[in-house]
Design a protein around this motif. Structure first.
Motif, PDB file in Angstrom:
ATOM      1  N   ALA A 138       1.336  -1.387   0.405  1.00 55.33           N
ATOM      2  CA  ALA A 138       0.333  -0.131   0.038  1.00 55.33           C
ATOM      3  C   ALA A 138       0.933   0.884  -0.233  1.00 55.33           C
ATOM      4  CB  ALA A 138      -0.971  -0.024   1.584  1.00 55.33           C
ATOM      5  N   GLU A 139       2.041   1.436   1.033  1.00 54.10           N
ATOM      6  CA  GLU A 139       3.064   2.139   0.931  1.00 54.10           C
ATOM      7  C   GLU A 139       3.822   2.513  -0.601  1.00 54.10           C
ATOM      8  OE1 GLU A 139       3.403   5.606   3.057  1.00 54.10           O
ATOM      9  OE2 GLU A 139       2.376   4.021   3.388  1.00 54.10           O
ATOM     10  N   ARG A 140       3.769   1.100  -0.975  1.00 56.87           N
ATOM     11  CA  ARG A 140       5.080   1.152  -2.225  1.00 56.87           C
ATOM     12  C   ARG A 140       4.092   2.448  -3.664  1.00 56.87           C
ATOM     13  NH1 ARG A 140       6.484  -3.738  -0.698  1.00 56.87           N
ATOM     14  NH2 ARG A 140       8.602  -3.450  -0.797  1.00 56.87           N
ATOM     15  N   LYS A 141       2.491   1.892  -3.168  1.00 57.19           N
ATOM     16  CA  LYS A 141       1.251   2.691  -4.264  1.00 57.19           C
ATOM     17  C   LYS A 141       1.166   3.592  -4.296  1.00 57.19           C
ATOM     18  CE  LYS A 141      -3.496   1.758  -5.812  1.00 57.19           C
ATOM     19  NZ  LYS A 141      -4.682   1.563  -5.772  1.00 57.19           N
ATOM     20  N   ARG A 142       1.254   4.520  -3.033  1.00 61.63           N
ATOM     21  CA  ARG A 142       1.373   5.627  -2.779  1.00 61.63           C
ATOM     22  C   ARG A 142       2.287   6.537  -3.062  1.00 61.63           C
ATOM     23  NH1 ARG A 142      -1.525   3.705   1.312  1.00 61.63           N
ATOM     24  NH2 ARG A 142       0.391   3.707   3.323  1.00 61.63           N
ATOM     25  N   TRP A 143       3.559   6.126  -2.937  1.00 58.62           N
ATOM     26  CA  TRP A 143       4.683   6.656  -3.895  1.00 58.62           C
ATOM     27  C   TRP A 143       4.578   6.540  -5.551  1.00 58.62           C
ATOM     28  CZ3 TRP A 143       9.986   8.711  -2.602  1.00 58.62           C
ATOM     29  CH2 TRP A 143       9.800   8.958  -0.886  1.00 58.62           C
ATOM     30  N   LEU A 144       4.292   5.305  -5.777  1.00 56.54           N
ATOM     31  CA  LEU A 144       3.869   5.254  -7.403  1.00 56.54           C
ATOM     32  C   LEU A 144       2.994   6.354  -7.903  1.00 56.54           C
ATOM     33  CD1 LEU A 144       4.785   4.005  -9.799  1.00 56.54           C
ATOM     34  CD2 LEU A 144       2.569   2.115  -9.374  1.00 56.54           C
ATOM     35  N   GLN A 145       1.613   6.597  -7.466  1.00 56.55           N
ATOM     36  CA  GLN A 145       0.789   7.159  -7.790  1.00 56.55           C
ATOM     37  C   GLN A 145       1.703   8.933  -7.156  1.00 56.55           C
ATOM     38  OE1 GLN A 145      -2.430   6.390  -4.602  1.00 56.55           O
ATOM     39  NE2 GLN A 145      -3.048   5.010  -5.600  1.00 56.55           N
ATOM     40  N   ALA A 146       2.615   9.194  -6.399  1.00 61.56           N
ATOM     41  CA  ALA A 146       2.462  10.298  -6.533  1.00 61.56           C
ATOM     42  C   ALA A 146       4.187  10.883  -7.595  1.00 61.56           C
ATOM     43  CB  ALA A 146       3.595  10.984  -5.145  1.00 61.56           C
ATOM     44  N   TRP A 147       4.300   9.943  -7.962  1.00 58.67           N
ATOM     45  CA  TRP A 147       5.842  10.012  -8.795  1.00 58.67           C
ATOM     46  C   TRP A 147       5.342   9.615  -9.958  1.00 58.67           C
ATOM     47  CZ3 TRP A 147      10.369  10.241  -8.864  1.00 58.67           C
ATOM     48  CH2 TRP A 147      11.686   9.977 -10.499  1.00 58.67           C
ATOM     49  N   SER A 148       3.852   9.310 -10.261  1.00 66.08           N
ATOM     50  CA  SER A 148       3.836   9.435 -11.230  1.00 66.08           C
ATOM     51  C   SER A 148       3.516   9.985 -12.291  1.00 66.08           C
ATOM     52  CB  SER A 148       1.920   8.680 -12.014  1.00 66.08           C
ATOM     53  OG  SER A 148       1.652   8.634 -11.046  1.00 66.08           O
ATOM     54  N   GLY A 149       3.410  11.235 -11.435  1.00 70.46           N
ATOM     55  CA  GLY A 149       2.963  12.793 -11.951  1.00 70.46           C
ATOM     56  C   GLY A 149       4.032  13.679 -11.562  1.00 70.46           C
ATOM     57  N   THR A 150       4.392  13.493 -11.256  1.00 72.65           N
ATOM     58  CA  THR A 150       5.987  14.253 -11.160  1.00 72.65           C
ATOM     59  C   THR A 150       6.453  15.603 -11.939  1.00 72.65           C
ATOM     60  OG1 THR A 150       6.502  13.047  -8.628  1.00 72.65           O
ATOM     61  CG2 THR A 150       8.118  14.362 -10.316  1.00 72.65           C
ATOM     62  N   ALA A 151       7.277  14.166 -13.398  1.00 75.97           N
ATOM     63  CA  ALA A 151       7.715  14.961 -14.589  1.00 75.97           C
ATOM     64  C   ALA A 151       6.905  15.855 -15.008  1.00 75.97           C
ATOM     65  CB  ALA A 151       8.165  13.467 -15.229  1.00 75.97           C
ATOM     66  N   PRO A 152       5.607  16.271 -15.375  1.00 78.35           N
ATOM     67  CA  PRO A 152       4.632  17.096 -15.647  1.00 78.35           C
ATOM     68  C   PRO A 152       5.312  18.526 -14.708  1.00 78.35           C
ATOM     69  CG  PRO A 152       3.824  15.739 -15.133  1.00 78.35           C
ATOM     70  CD  PRO A 152       4.898  14.913 -15.273  1.00 78.35           C
ATOM     71  N   VAL A 153       5.303  17.999 -13.222  1.00 71.96           N
ATOM     72  CA  VAL A 153       5.224  19.219 -12.741  1.00 71.96           C
ATOM     73  C   VAL A 153       6.281  19.277 -12.174  1.00 71.96           C
ATOM     74  CG1 VAL A 153       4.455  19.686 -10.140  1.00 71.96           C
ATOM     75  CG2 VAL A 153       2.986  18.217 -11.256  1.00 71.96           C
ATOM     76  N   LEU A 154       7.687  19.412 -12.317  1.00 73.86           N
ATOM     77  CA  LEU A 154       8.928  20.260 -12.637  1.00 73.86           C
ATOM     78  C   LEU A 154       8.950  20.656 -14.119  1.00 73.86           C
ATOM     79  CD1 LEU A 154      11.149  16.248 -11.370  1.00 73.86           C
ATOM     80  CD2 LEU A 154      11.055  18.845 -10.563  1.00 73.86           C
ATOM     81  N   ARG A 155       8.401  20.164 -15.156  1.00 76.43           N
ATOM     82  CA  ARG A 155       8.622  20.803 -16.389  1.00 76.43           C
ATOM     83  C   ARG A 155       7.637  21.955 -16.520  1.00 76.43           C
ATOM     84  NH1 ARG A 155       6.381  17.356 -18.942  1.00 76.43           N
ATOM     85  NH2 ARG A 155       8.673  16.312 -19.655  1.00 76.43           N
TER      86      ARG A 155
END
Length: 398
Positions: A173-190
């Protein structure tokens, strides 16, 4: 030699190899030491065999060797960990051939681990925990190691890191939360600047999950850290969303860059005395700590300003508020940084460029309300800091 040089080099220069090497050097430099320190040094030196085994396995070199599980766990960096049937330090015979590792321990069935071409390895045995990875930050980037197994990933004790701690392992469950946050990180950085995504892709080599301290609320908060001896590794509690994750990357990568620059060139010759006001800390800071904090906060002010300037951004007003606070904090720190007589020529150029970058942000000012609240926040922080510390500190030039 060229056939195995790349896997060996990758393993030697992996970020978490640095804390292991530093621990070894400290043990070797300690001279006459007690039994506990000697035992730790023996474990540190024995870990080199595990590093060498992983490098050989990655290069496809057959071998047979004996390793030692530490406290019932044999960690093979970047591959995974074997949980032994016995507790304590347990000998484990390891053989590698044909893309497989066979791990043999006393009083337990052999464990066969199948090596993958990417990060990690897999096994059907319950005693084996595979290393995990997050998808590459961009479609062409390799998977990013997500390490909650390496025995040298934990933060050292001391006041610098407060009560940050590393959990032993994360559940699904905790890994899933990391993955959910990580999946949108690239466009935010851009959205926070043209170079932010490229910078993260070039510098980030490993993520280490930290347990969230009880004083960090759910909302947007998280805690994070970097280690000078683990360049490329970012340690963080679970980010609640992609914006927080991206901001954490911006913040911590600034620390990593400045630490690396400071190793290459001398920016200042200020001493370690903690005497400077930093609006983001309740305690006095040494000059180098003030410089580190101001540099990272300057990047955060830039990141949030650029996001606030994106039309139609849902959290645009919040981004302006964040920008105003970070910029006001940097403004409060700049006079002490720029006015220091301890700066070298290169250091003077560096802080002058920081001041110029801060000034350029005025071309796109935040709404007045946010600026006023940010200034009031800094003034309140300064007044409180002065009441607590100013009378006990000598002037900076003494």
């Amino acid at each position: 030699a060229e056939a195995w040089a790349s896997p060996a080099r990758a393993r030697v220069f992996h970020p978490l190899t640095g804390p292991w090497a530093r621990s070894c050097l400290r043990g070797l430099d300690s001279g006459t030491a007690g039994e506990e320190r000697s035992r730790r040094l023996r474990r540190d030196l024995a870990h080199f065999s595990a590093i060498a085994a992983v490098a050989a396995a990655g290069a496809g070199i057959p071998f047979t060797t004996r390793l030692t599980a530490r406290a019932g766990i044999l960690a093979l960096p970047s591959l995974g960990a074997l949980h032994t049937a016995r507790s304590g330090d347990v000998p484990v015979d390891v053989s590698c051939a044909g893309g497989r590792l066979v791990l043999r321990q006393p009083d337990a069935p052999d464990v066969t681990v199948h090596l993958e071409s990417g990060v990690g390895a897999w096994s059907g045995a319950l005693a084996w925990t595979p290393a995990h990875a997050l998808p590459g930050l961009t479609p062409t980037a390799p998977p990013l190691p997500f390490d909650d197994l390496d025995p040298y990933r934990e933060l050292p004790d001391g006041p610098r890191h407060g009560d940050l701690r590393t959990p032993f392992a994360l559940d699904d469950a905790e890994r899933k939360r990391w993955l959910q946050a990580w999946s949108g990180t690239a466009p935010v950085l851009r959205s926070g600047g043209a170079g932010r995504l490229a910078e993260a892709g070039a510098l980030l080599r490993c993520l280490v999950p930290l347990e969230t301290p009880p004083d960090v609320g759910a909302g947007r908060g998280s805690c994070s850290a970097t280690r000078r001896e683990a360049f490329g590794a970012l340690l963080s509690s679970t980010p609640p969303n992609s914006v927080t994750f991206a901001a954490t990357l911006v913040h911590e990568l600034q620390h990593a860059k400045l630490a690396a620059l400071g190793d290459l060139v001398t920016l200042h010759r200020a001493g370690p005395e903690a005497r400077y006001f930093a609006p983001w800390r309740a305690d006095p800071r040494p000059y180098d700590g003030l410089l580190q904090g101001a540099y990272s906060h300057l990047a955060m002010a830039d990141f949030y300003q650029r996001r606030a300037l994106v039309p139609g951004l849902p959290d645009r007003d919040w981004s302006w508020a964040q920008h105003a606070r970070y910029r006001a904090q940097v403004r409060a720190a700049l006079p002490a940084l720029v006015g220091s007589p301890d700066l070298t020529v290169r250091g003077r150029r560096f802080v002058d460029e920081m001041a110029a970058a801060h000034e350029r942000m005025a071309e796109h000012p935040a709404p007045r309300g946010h600026v006023a609240r940010a200034q009031a926040y800094v003034e309140s922080a300064r007044a409180l800091w002065t009441r607590r510390h100013a009378s006990a500190l000598p002037p900076p030039n003494e």
